[in-house]
Structures are given as C-alpha cells and as structure tokens.
Design an enzyme around this catalytic site. Structure first.
Site, PDB file in Angstrom:
ATOM      1  N   SER A 549      -9.547-102.042  48.417  1.00 23.59           N
ATOM      2  CA  SER A 549      -9.643-103.461  48.033  1.00 23.59           C
ATOM      3  C   SER A 549     -10.911-103.749  47.238  1.00 23.59           C
ATOM      4  O   SER A 549     -10.934-104.656  46.412  1.00 23.59           O
ATOM      5  CB  SER A 549      -9.621-104.338  49.286  1.00 23.59           C
ATOM      6  N   ASP A 700     -18.058-111.465  53.628  1.00 20.95           N
ATOM      7  CA  ASP A 700     -17.432-110.959  54.859  1.00 20.95           C
ATOM      8  C   ASP A 700     -18.056-109.627  55.286  1.00 20.95           C
ATOM      9  O   ASP A 700     -17.501-108.891  56.080  1.00 20.95           O
ATOM     10  CB  ASP A 700     -15.919-110.793  54.670  1.00 20.95           C
ATOM     11  N   HIS A 703     -16.535-107.086  51.387  1.00 21.40           N
ATOM     12  CA  HIS A 703     -16.090-107.207  49.996  1.00 21.40           C
ATOM     13  C   HIS A 703     -17.136-107.907  49.138  1.00 21.40           C
ATOM     14  O   HIS A 703     -17.594-108.996  49.497  1.00 21.40           O
ATOM     15  CB  HIS A 703     -14.781-108.004  49.930  1.00 21.40           C
TER      16      HIS A 703
END
Ligand code: CA
Length: 725
Positions: A549, A700, A703
């Site tokens: 991601s 977070d 990320h």
C-alpha cells in the site's frame, strides 16, 4: 596485480587438476526407473533393456531410493543446479517460473574451482545457462526431429537428425576437445528423451512392432480409498491421449470421445516430405486396423485403453533405445581415450514417469513412479562395482556432490548433502544421514494435478493436499503400489502422528513458510488491480516501483510528487495495498514483469505487512524479499535493483512492529552487492531525532502523507541517477 592473481590461480589449478575427477553428468527427461533394466521390478527388462545405462550401474553403484523435490522438468533441473528446493530457488513450475541464473548454483562454483564446464541438450529453464564455458541448448522442450539448438550467441540453429543422436554427437565433440585442456571438466549431456511426444529415431520406428507389451497391474485403477483429487487428473491413458500428437494418427480426429484433438503432431512439420511419408507409413498399418476395428464396433472402452497403452509404451521405449545407444557410445569414447579412469559418470533423469501405473502417463504426483529418479554412478577405483545403495538421496544432493568432488566449498545455501561419502562406503549412509525426503508440487494448469507436499521415509509416505484439506498416508512396505490411504485406519494412529511431525519438521528444515510461497489474493479488487497492472506491463518501462500500500499510495497522497519526479520517466507502479512478500512473489511470476526486460531500475520496498499481519519472523521475511529480488534480477536482466529498507512503523522506537521491521532491514541489507543490488535505508528521514514517527509524516504511523512521499522521492533521487536512470 591482476596478472599476478591470474598466474597464481592458474598454478593452483595445474597442481590439483590431476587429483580431481572429471564429471560427466548424463541426464534425461521423464525416464522412469521402471524402464531401466538394471533397476529391479520393471516390466520391460528383457524386452527393452538399457545396456548403456546398466553398464554404469554394473561398473559402479545404483541408488534405489533416489527422489526428486518436485516432479516436473524445470523445477527438478533448478533444484539440481542450486541444491535447493523449488520454493527457495524460485523455479516452482514450468508455467510461471523463470530461472535466476545469477543465484548461487554449482556450475559457476565449479568454474571458480578450476573446472571447465559445459551444458549440452535439454535445459528448459527459460533463461540462458549461466556458469558454463560452453553451452548449446534446446529451446524449451525442444524437438525430436531436426531440432533447433540455441547457440551461445543467442541464435537458433537447426540441425538435421534425431535429437538423441545430436545430443550424443555434440556431447562427444565437446568431450574430444575438452581432453586437450589440462583442467578437469564437468559436462552435462542432457537428452530430451523420453519426454512426450515420444517420437523415435527413424531406425527404431518399428522396433517392438510384433511384441505385446506387458501391462502394469494398476492400469485400470479406479482411485478408490484415496483422495478424490486423484480422479480429477488430466493425465490418463484412457481419457487424455491426443489423436495426433500422442497416438500418431494423421488427419482429423475420428473418435473425439476417445481422443483429445487439441494437439497437432508438431514433429511432422519438422520433417522433409520424404521423411514425413516414412514416419506416417511406420504407424499406418496399425492405425488403419484400429480405425477399422473401431468402425466395426469391435473395441470396447477397455480394449481402446489397452491399445493406447501399447502405442504409448512402445514409443516411450523406442525413444529410450536411441538414447541408450548414445550412452553406450559415450562410454566407449571414455574407454578409447583413457578418460574413463578419471571420469565420474552419472546417469539420472529429472523425475520418474507413469508407464500406465494408476492409469496414467506423465508425472507430478508424489506417488512412487514419478517421485523416483534413476541414479547410477561409476567412479573407477573409488566406487565398488555392482554396489547398491538404499540411502535416501535427492536431486538437491547433486550440486554438493559435484562441488565436493572438485574439492570446492559447498555453500550454506545448498540444502542437499554430498554423496561422496556414500560413494566411498559401498552406498552405506553415514549415521547422520536423512531419514526422510521432502517433496513439494505447486500445481499447474497442465494435467490438473492438485498441489501437495509431503515426506517419505523408508516405510511410509505422507502427503497433504491443501485443496481438499486432507492427508494421504501410505504403508510403503505393505502397499508399495499406494492403493489405499491408511490415515484414518486406527492401526496407524501412531504412525500418522509421527509422520505429521516428520512433515512439520521437514517444512521447518527446508524453510517452507508463508513469506516465500507465492500466493494470489482471492479478493476481486485485488485481482482487478493485478490484471490492470499486467495490462500496463505490456509496455516496457524504465523504472518500476514494487511493493504494497505504501507504493500504491503514490497514486493517492503521493500523486503530486509522483507526477513531478516520475511523470515523464516511463514509471510503473506495482504496489498493491495489503500485500505481503508472498503476494508480490506471485504477481511477479504472473505477468507484472512480462515485458520489463529493458527496465533500468526496480525499487523494491516490501515486508511491513508480514510484520503487521503476524509479526513474522524476520528471517522468513528475508527469504521472501530474497525471492523477489531474485525474480526481478532474472526477469529484468538489465535492471539495477534499489532495495529500500522497510519504512518505520509505530510511533515510537520500542514499538514491536517497528522493531521487527528494523530486524528485517538488518538481514536484507546483506543482499547489497553494489552490482545489481543496492540497499538503501532512508528510515531516519521520516523520524525525529528521538526516533518518533509524527502524524505530519505518517498519520497512522504506517502510511506516508504527501510530505512523506516528498521525503521518499528526494531521498532516492540521487541513487536513481547513480543507477543510470
Ligand atoms: Ca521431465
């Protein structure tokens, strides 16, 4: 300095050359021990003997418990070269894998130890051979008639004749010139035979015509008392023989309910018009009689299967015949030149094959007929003639054996053991020898055999089928044909438990873990993104970003920075949210790197989800990352690899996940070699002096936000330029 080094190396070689044997490794494809007359138990010992191969056993040693790691062509070869199981060397199947020739493998190591190395014949690892002074290989499976060979300049050249005879001749020609060198040699002479479609040398087209071949007892196996996956196979003599390619009929498939029609007999296209006539004529009488009998309704299902078996097995044995003639010729050459004395000769085949047992042809299963590899070896003066070993050996042992013979160090990466001690003790295994072998087949579309892995001891065999979540347990003494799984039999409760432990131990020993076993994800969005990336990968790119991601986020928070830095640089984003190493491994082998042969740089950053998912052992994650690097190195042969340390996660330095990533980074930093692989850790740039990850950079604590992507791009830009972008 350079000259001095060359001189001393040369001197060392000259001094030790005489003490070290030449190694002649003769290898074939799909040759079952049941079709070799020196092996006990075969049905064809008298009808179709193999005097050439038998001679090696008679003057040397036969191994009766010789097994492969993975019963298909490419994977067996890759295990031999690397001394590793398939999941570690990356060549897990013939459909998706691509061999990384730059990984640690014995040919280069032998060359470094002063051997001249050669590889002639079937190779089948897609990438070109590495580590050989001379090579000349068949493209892919290769052809039986008038085959092409890929030359060292990468050009294909067509040669007239039968493939077996050509491999023999080319092997002999190389041996003749190698004799002039004062270096010891290692030559791999590798036949395509007896691989499908079993097209014989013309002189053998009618050999066995008047003989009724004996049938195996299990030709009409109904697969009862074993897993339901056995029935799902597409490798049956009854149901999966093709009209033309396998059974040698010409013209349209007249009985489509009995023969598959997808294959054309490609061999025919390679023959001259005149030779085509000879070839067709050789089968014509039998074929016409069969067609007439079918039309007259004389043949029932069973009779048709029996007919197919006869056609198949005769051709199978015919192609072995010209190979065995070649081996006889090569052995005679060694005699005539005096080379025999100091040359170890080995004959083996990449795995066994079903000669109608269980109703099958082909291989893949962990059942005995395909699990076994023939292995006979002659070493004059060292191996006692006529000896037989019952030690369990495996194809991962070949590399260590060759290196041991050469007096070279056996690298720790090799999972096999040298067989040299066994050679010297009439086959008796040392006390610390293995008690079981581990096997793993990953599954392929071809022939529809379910993936499975397992262990075999001298007494029992256990395998696990993930598809149906069931074990199969066989008592190899009482049920050598493996007709009944006893895993539910109360009499085997203890054996079953013991074998399950044996399998667990083997998986640990051979580093079978989730981070390295390629795995697609089952979610639709994931499959869609993978397919979209494959679509983009049809065009060549200069720069690849490979990851999870965090890499995918270049399309989100990082978009502006991406456009600025990479917008005009033919860059491909290969990141998918949530991916662990195993998902990336699967993607890279299934289309993401399809046309990226000219990529200049690949940026890899992966592993944080292995940490996040289950705080996976850093050494396992390292294995997974190693596989990814190896795959990129092979499929993008010009690319420099920029391996980034996994970005920090968790707010504080003592966060367990942060610490896990740090440990992984320490391990993977060792992949750096300054040549193709460059390691760079930019973690500090995301952190405060105290090591805190702030919300401004990663809200977070995992990320990056836009600012994080700017830091990333700026930090790697000088390195990208240095690497030629
Ligand atoms: Ca094979």
């Amino acid at each position: 300095m350079k000259h001095f080094f060359a001189l001393t190396t040369g001197l060392t070689m000259a001094l030790s050359a005489a003490d070290r044997p030449n190694i002649l490794f003769i290898f074939s494809d799909d040759h079952a021990p049941n079709a070799i007359s020196c092996y006990p138990g075969g049905l064809f010992d008298d009808i179709a003997p193999t005097p050439g191969i038998d001679r090696i056993a008679k003057e040397g040693m036969r191994f009766d418990r010789s097994y492969c790691t993975n019963a298909i062509c490419g994977p067996s070869r890759a295990s031999i070269l690397t001394g590793q199981h398939s999941h570690l060397n990356g060549f897990i199947d013939n459909e998706s894998s691509y061999f990384d020739g730059l990984q640690t493998a014995f040919p280069n190591l032998l060359r470094n130890a002063g051997y001249t190395t050669a590889m002639i014949g079937k190779w089948h690892l897609h990438s070109n051979p590495v580590g050989f002074d001379y090579w000349e290989v068949l493209p892919g499976q290769g052809a039986y008639y008038n085959p092409d060979f890929i030359q060292m300049d990468n050009k294909r050249k067509k040669f007239p004749g039968h493939c077996n005879d050509l491999v023999t001749e080319k092997g002999l020609a190389w041996l003749k010139q190698a004799a002039d060198s004062n270096k010891p040699f290692m030559a791999m002479v590798q036949y395509k035979a007896p691989h499908r479609n079993w097209a014989p040398a013309f002189r053998h087209l009618n050999t066995f015509d008047d003989i009724e071949m004996p049938e195996p007892e299990t030709l009409f196996d109904d697969y009862s008392n074993r897993s339901s996956v056995l029935k799902e196979h597409a490798m049956g003599i009854q149901g999966h023989m093709s009209w033309s390619h396998d059974m040698k009929f010409q013209g349209p498939n007249l009985f489509p309910s009995h023969f598959t029609g997808g294959h054309k007999d490609h061999q025919l296209n390679r023959l001259s018009e005149e030779d085509q006539k000879t070839y067709v004529a050789a089968y014509n009488d039998e074929n016409q009689k069969f067609i007439t009998d079918m039309r007259d309704g004389k043949l029932d299902q069973k009779a048709i299967t029996k007919w197919k078996y006869q056609r198949y097995i005769k051709d199978y044995l015919r192609v072995i015949r010209s190979m065995d003639e070649g081996i006889t010729k090569i052995l005679k050459h060694l005699d005539d030149t005096g080379l025999a004395k100091n040359t170890i000769v080995i004959y083996s085949s990449d795995q066994g094959f079903y000669l109608g047992e269980h109703g099958w042809y082909d291989k893949r299963w962990m059942f005995e007929e395909s699990l076994m590899m023939p292995f006979v070896v002659r070493w004059p003066g060292k191996i006692k003639p006529g000896s037989v070993s019952q030690a369990m050996i495996q194809n991962i042992d070949y590399g260590p054996t060759f290196l041991d013979l050469a007096g070279a160090e056996i690298p720790a990466s090799m999972q096999g053991k040298s067989l040299v001690p066994l050679f010297k003790t009439s086959g008796e295994a040392p006390t610390d020898w293995r008690d079981s072998i581990y096997y793993r087949y990953s599954g392929e579309r071809t022939h529809n055999v379910a993936a499975h892995d397992g262990v075999r001891t001298t007494e029992h065999k256990l395998f696990w089928v993930p598809k149906t979540k069931e074990y199969q347990l066989f008592d190899m003494k009482k049920d050598p044909q493996e007709m009944k799984s006893v895993h539910k039999d109360p009499a085997y409760t203890n054996v079953f438990a013991g074998m399950k432990k044996e399998l667990d131990d083997a998986r640990k020993k051979y580093r079978v873990h989730s981070a390295i076993i390629g795995q697609p994800k089952d979610q639709d969005w994931w499959k869609k993104r993978h397919a979209a990336m494959n679509q983009k990968a049809k065009k060549p790119h200069d720069l690849l970003f490979i990851g999870d991601s965090i890499t995918q986020g270049w399309e989100g928070s990082g978009k502006g920075t991406w456009d600025k830095f990479y917008g005009n640089r033919k860059t491909l984003n290969l990141g998918i949210s949530g991916d662990r190493t195993e998902h990336v491994i699967w993607r890279l082998d299934n289309g993401n790197l399809k046309n990226q042969k000219k990529a200049k740089v690949a940026v890899i950053m992966i592993g944080t989800n292995n940490t996040g998912h289950k705080l996976q052992d850093p050494t396992e994650v390292k294995d997974g990352i190693g596989r990814i690097i190896s795959t990129v190195r092979a499929r993008c042969p010009q690319a420099k690899i920029l391996l980034l340390g996994i970005f920090p996660r968790g707010v504080n330095p003592d966060d367990p996940k942060r610490k896990n990533n740090v440990e992984i980074n320490e391990l993977v930093s060792k992949f750096h070699n300054g040549e193709r692989i460059h390691y760079l850790n930019i973690s500090d740039k995301f952190l405060t002096k105290e090591g805190v990850l702030t919300k401004e950079i990663m809200p977070d604590a995992l990320h990056p936000k836009q600012k994080g992507y700017e830091i990333w791009a700026e930090a790697i830009e000088p390195k990208l330029k240095e690497l030629g972008l």
